[in-house]
Design an enzyme around this catalytic site. Structure first.
Site, PDB file in Angstrom:
ATOM      1  N   HIS A 121       0.758  -1.197  -0.011  1.00 14.45           N
ATOM      2  CA  HIS A 121       0.029   0.069   0.190  1.00 14.45           C
ATOM      3  C   HIS A 121       0.574   1.105   0.105  1.00 14.45           C
ATOM      4  CE1 HIS A 121       0.816   0.548   4.318  1.00 14.45           C
ATOM      5  NE2 HIS A 121       0.759  -0.738   4.541  1.00 14.45           N
ATOM      6  N   ASP A 122       0.373   2.178  -0.756  1.00 12.80           N
ATOM      7  CA  ASP A 122       1.070   3.547  -0.876  1.00 12.80           C
ATOM      8  C   ASP A 122       2.400   3.590  -1.507  1.00 12.80           C
ATOM      9  OD1 ASP A 122      -1.135   4.913   0.722  1.00 12.80           O
ATOM     10  OD2 ASP A 122      -0.626   3.556   2.071  1.00 12.80           O
ATOM     11  N   GLY A 139       5.456  -1.004   2.394  1.00 13.46           N
ATOM     12  CA  GLY A 139       4.318  -0.094   2.244  1.00 13.46           C
ATOM     13  C   GLY A 139       4.929   1.398   2.336  1.00 13.46           C
TER      14      GLY A 139
END
Length: 264
Positions: A121-122, A139
């Site tokens: 994520h991200d 992440g």
């Protein structure tokens, strides 16, 4: 009508350009948008709020847009955005973003992403990168343009990887990797600069000489990071055409936290 195989399951709310091809047994969710010329292979799952641009080629068994592997995630409408002309090989997993960051996992244009690559994520990936097999990004990792990750490279969360840098096979990154730097090891250590890559991208001899001087300031002359930055800034006086390269290096070093530091 898009060229959708009869066994594919495409939600009626998904937005696919009429030129998109979808292979057998692929599943595409309701919040997915896919641009012109993109080819989706068999047995792919694309879910979440995922936007895929033009002329991408996504191979079989990849999972794109699944929720983040983050216990804090509570169903927020975060996104995965993939640009144009990317190749995504088999068994890749790209997760959507999380509310603890910008909420978007982003992949730019013209990237070559090999099998079993994971983007958590991200993550923010630039353009013209090459990720070899089994590269794994935790992440919040940021990757600049023209980066090459060797096979089985593992990147710790929140690490930044500067443009034109390169990792060897099985490199383990706990610290930021500055632009142009080649690294190797567990944990990774700086070995040289990516001179051959710069030549292939049309860097002049003068700009490459400036990159060599940056390497000397950062790694060869036993300077503190602040003193190295001062010396790097002065390179523009003798090599004005290297000003964008110097600016990029200084900007990268300025954002490096003292706690994380750079690959040494």
């Amino acid at each position: 009508m898009s060229a959708i195989h009869a066994t594919a399951v495409v939600d009626p709310k998904a937005e696919l350009d009429s030129s998109v091809t979808v292979g057998p047994y692929t599943v595409i969710g309701p919040h997915v948008r896919i641009g012109a010329g993109t080819t989706i292979g068999p047995h792919v799952v694309i879910e979440g709020h995922t936007t895929i641009g033009r002329d991408n080629r996504i191979f079989q068994f990849s999972s794109l847009g699944a929720i983040p592997q983050d216990k804090k995630y509570a169903g927020e409408p975060c996104e995965l955005i993939i640009g144009d002309r990317n190749t995504v090989r088999e068994f890749c997993t790209f997760n959507i973003g999380s509310p603890g960051d910008v909420g978007v996992t982003r992949v730019g244009d013209d990237n070559w992403i090999m099998a079993y690559v994971h983007l958590a994520h991200d993550c923010q990936v630039g353009n013209h990168t090459i990720f070899a097999n089994n590269s794994q990004l935790a992440g919040h990792v940021h990757v600049g343009d023209w980066v090459i990750l060797g096979g089985f490279t593992v990147v710790h969360q929140f690490v930044r990887i500067g443009a034109h840098s390169m990792t060897a096979m099985c490199a383990l990154l706990f610290a930021d990797l500055p632009p142009f730097v080649m690294c190797q090891g567990q944990p990774a250590a700086a070995r040289s600069m990516n001179y051959e890559g710069l030549r292939r991208r049309g860097f002049s001899p003068e700009r490459i000489a400036a990159v060599k001087a940056m390497h000397k300031a950062l790694y060869r002359d036993d300077l503190t990071l602040d003193n190295a930055r001062t010396r790097i800034a002065a390179l523009v006086d003798d090599t004005p055409e290297a000003a964008p390269d110097v600016e990029m290096m200084l900007g990268f070093l300025e954002q490096t936290s003292p706690q994380r530091g750079i690959v040494r």
